[in-house]
Structure formats: structure tokens, C-alpha cells
Design an enzyme around this catalytic site. Sequence first.
Site, PDB file in Angstrom:
ATOM      1  N   CYS A  79     -79.768  78.205   8.436  1.00 19.99           N
ATOM      2  CA  CYS A  79     -80.958  77.560   7.885  1.00 19.99           C
ATOM      3  C   CYS A  79     -80.626  76.227   7.203  1.00 19.99           C
ATOM      4  CB  CYS A  79     -81.672  78.566   6.969  1.00 19.99           C
ATOM      5  SG  CYS A  79     -83.412  78.209   6.806  1.00 19.99           S
ATOM      6  N   HIS A 169     -82.044  83.890   9.147  1.00 19.93           N
ATOM      7  CA  HIS A 169     -81.102  84.419   8.145  1.00 19.93           C
ATOM      8  C   HIS A 169     -80.568  85.787   8.559  1.00 19.93           C
ATOM      9  CE1 HIS A 169     -81.798  81.734   4.591  1.00 19.93           C
ATOM     10  NE2 HIS A 169     -82.900  81.465   5.252  1.00 19.93           N
ATOM     11  N   GLU A 171     -78.081  87.293   7.535  1.00 22.42           N
ATOM     12  CA  GLU A 171     -77.500  88.006   6.375  1.00 22.42           C
ATOM     13  C   GLU A 171     -78.557  88.813   5.620  1.00 22.42           C
ATOM     14  OE1 GLU A 171     -78.322  84.908   6.492  1.00 22.42           O
ATOM     15  OE2 GLU A 171     -79.118  84.267   4.554  1.00 22.42           O
TER      16      GLU A 171
HETATM   17  N1  GLN Z   1     -86.350  74.431   3.955  1.00 28.49           N
HETATM   18  C1  GLN Z   1     -84.954  74.460   3.588  1.00 28.49           C
HETATM   19  C2  GLN Z   1     -84.316  73.078   3.726  1.00 28.49           C
HETATM   20  O1  GLN Z   1     -84.933  72.163   4.108  1.00 28.49           O
HETATM   21  C3  GLN Z   1     -84.196  75.466   4.413  1.00 28.49           C
HETATM   22  C4  GLN Z   1     -84.726  76.852   4.122  1.00 28.49           C
HETATM   23  C5  GLN Z   1     -83.693  77.920   4.130  1.00 28.49           C
HETATM   24  O2  GLN Z   1     -82.494  77.668   4.109  1.00 28.49           O
HETATM   25  N2  GLN Z   1     -84.162  79.139   4.090  1.00 28.49           N
HETATM   26  O3  GLN Z   1     -83.167  72.923   3.437  1.00 28.49           O
END
Ligand code: GLN
Length: 190
Positions: A79, A169, A171
Site C-alpha cells: 500500500c 494489506h 498482513e
Molecule cells: N492512502 C495512503 C497513501 O497515500 C496509503 C494507504 C495505506 O497504506 N493503507 O500513502
Amino acid sequence: MTIGVLALQGAFAEHEQMLERLGESTFEIRQRRDLERSMDGLIIPGGESTVQGKLLRELGIFEELKARIQGGLPTFGTCAGLLLLARRIENDARIHFAAMDIAAVRNAYGRQLGSFHTEADFAGAGKVPMTFIRAPYIASCSGAARPLAEVDGKIVAARENHLLVTAFHPELDENPTVHTYFLNMIRKKG
Ligand code: GLN
């Protein structure tokens, strides 16, 4: 094996739990001297890419980590970690490690669908649960980057040699498929 988990912000503890469940050792990277420890792989967790990018620079660990990532350290970004590894973010001028030939779209699912859960095939290993939280997706892979999973026609996981990223995610779910894939990458089995 020993995996360093970047622990400046975000969902790092869940990665540590998953890796320990799989029998691996972990340590947290919070400051410069933590980089003196040897590691077989690195995890960059989800959270907020802008915050992590800022802290990495303020703490003086950005350049060292960038050199190691570009030098072949197996790295898994989830992410926000995906955004930190991307060479290009289509809707954000800030670029961080720029190690992987992917173009990402930040907060790509809009407000309505900020968070959602689904299942999709990952790297031909069968269906895995996927939890998305204000997630990016990958608009395109180029060079040696290859898509590993898609949801609704959008790329949500990719690999480029020693680098692995997921927009979701793994995890946060019990299923260890993605972490096992990463460990096999490190062992050069995958
Ligand atoms: N929206 C976050 C970002 O721009 C990422 C979201 C996440 O890691 N769950 O970094």
C-alpha cells in the site's frame, strides 16, 4: 532469515506477526543505527506514504535505504510501501525510492470505496483475501515489472526482480500466501 520491517508509521506490527508465524525473525527499523543490522529482506508497510517519506528523510535513513533497495535488497511494499517504491505516482508529484517500473495512482478508489475486502488470484497461487484501505492501484507496469494480481481490471500486485508490491494489506488477513511468496523470492525459489 531476518527481515527488517520499517516501523516509522502504519501497519508494521502485523507484518512482524505474520513473519514470526512463518518462523522468520524480524527487527524494526526506526533510526539510522538499525540499518547496521544485517537483513535478508525489507518490508515497507502500509500507512501514509507522505508521512513515511518525510520521516525517512528527517531521520537520515532515506538515502541509505534507497541505495540498498536499488542494490538488490529484497523488498516488499504494501500500500503506502507500494507508493514509496513506485517510479511514478500519477496524481502525486512526490517520488520516493523510485525503484520499481510501475506507475501508481494514489487513493485510487475514491471516497465511496475507501476501504473494501475481496478475494482474487495472486501469482497463480489461488485466491487470497485482499483488504484495501484507501489503496492505490498500479496503472501500468513497464520494463521488468510484471503484474501478479488484478481486481476489476486494475493491477493490485506486481513484481520486478527482487521487488514485490501489493496495493492491499496481506498482513491484515490470516492467509500467508503473499508473505510466503516474498520469502521464496528471497530464497530465490520464486
Ligand atoms: N492512502 C495512503 C497513501 O497515500 C496509503 C494507504 C495505506 O497504506 N493503507 O500513502
